[in-house]
Motif scaffolding. Structure first.
Motif, PDB file in Angstrom:
ATOM      1  N   THR A  15     -25.264 -49.086 -16.123  1.00  0.00           N
ATOM      2  CA  THR A  15     -23.974 -49.726 -15.843  1.00  0.00           C
ATOM      3  C   THR A  15     -24.182 -51.158 -15.341  1.00  0.00           C
ATOM      4  OG1 THR A  15     -23.871 -48.685 -13.648  1.00  0.00           O
ATOM      5  CG2 THR A  15     -22.702 -47.575 -15.455  1.00  0.00           C
ATOM      6  N   ASP A  50     -16.810 -51.361 -19.155  1.00  0.00           N
ATOM      7  CA  ASP A  50     -16.419 -49.962 -18.988  1.00  0.00           C
ATOM      8  C   ASP A  50     -17.277 -49.074 -19.889  1.00  0.00           C
ATOM      9  OD1 ASP A  50     -15.225 -47.479 -18.838  1.00  0.00           O
ATOM     10  OD2 ASP A  50     -13.206 -48.210 -19.235  1.00  0.00           O
ATOM     11  N   ALA A  52     -16.859 -46.217 -20.920  1.00  0.00           N
ATOM     12  CA  ALA A  52     -16.058 -45.447 -21.874  1.00  0.00           C
ATOM     13  C   ALA A  52     -15.891 -46.184 -23.207  1.00  0.00           C
ATOM     14  CB  ALA A  52     -14.695 -45.117 -21.280  1.00  0.00           C
ATOM     15  N   ASN A  53     -16.133 -47.488 -23.206  1.00  0.00           N
ATOM     16  CA  ASN A  53     -16.004 -48.280 -24.437  1.00  0.00           C
ATOM     17  C   ASN A  53     -17.260 -48.262 -25.300  1.00  0.00           C
ATOM     18  OD1 ASN A  53     -13.383 -49.058 -23.793  1.00  0.00           O
ATOM     19  ND2 ASN A  53     -14.091 -50.809 -22.624  1.00  0.00           N
ATOM     20  N   ASP A  55     -20.369 -45.832 -27.198  1.00  0.00           N
ATOM     21  CA  ASP A  55     -20.648 -44.463 -27.629  1.00  0.00           C
ATOM     22  C   ASP A  55     -21.977 -43.976 -27.043  1.00  0.00           C
ATOM     23  OD1 ASP A  55     -22.637 -45.602 -29.201  1.00  0.00           O
ATOM     24  OD2 ASP A  55     -21.526 -45.384 -31.062  1.00  0.00           O
ATOM     25  N   ASP A  56     -22.211 -42.684 -27.168  1.00  0.00           N
ATOM     26  CA  ASP A  56     -23.414 -42.077 -26.605  1.00  0.00           C
ATOM     27  C   ASP A  56     -24.692 -42.687 -27.167  1.00  0.00           C
ATOM     28  OD1 ASP A  56     -21.796 -40.446 -25.090  1.00  0.00           O
ATOM     29  OD2 ASP A  56     -22.052 -38.692 -26.377  1.00  0.00           O
TER      30      ASP A  56
END
Length: 87
Positions: A15, A50, A52-53, A55-56
């Motif tokens: 992050t 973020d 969440a924006n 992908d894995d």
């Protein structure tokens, strides 16, 4: 000996990389502290960094990079430490 939880450490590092990427910073560079940014800049940074924006696959690719692998290899680090500072 205290060690951080491996999952928390890896997530924290990723992050931080996202925040630095959103700010356009390279590793080791610093920018204006978050608290000193104006609201529109803070909002853009929050959107761009973020998790969440992403992908894995983005995160899985990061986890196999040398830096993350080495920092999560506590056993090797402990062996090196004990070579210099025996029990």
């Amino acid at each position: 000996f205290l060690a951080r939880d491996l999952v928390e450490r890896a997530w924290s590092a990723m992050t931080m990389e996202l925040r630095n990427k959103a700010r356009g910073l390279k590793p080791g560079e610093f920018d204006t502290p978050y608290e000193e940014m104006d609201v529109p800049t803070r909002n853009k940074l929050a959107r761009d960094s973020d998790p969440a924006n992403y992908d894995d696959d983005y995160f899985m690719e990061k986890l196999v990079q040398r830096t993350h692998k080495e920092r999560s290899d506590y056993a090797t680090g402990l062996r090196k430490w004990l070579n210099h500072f025996p029990k």
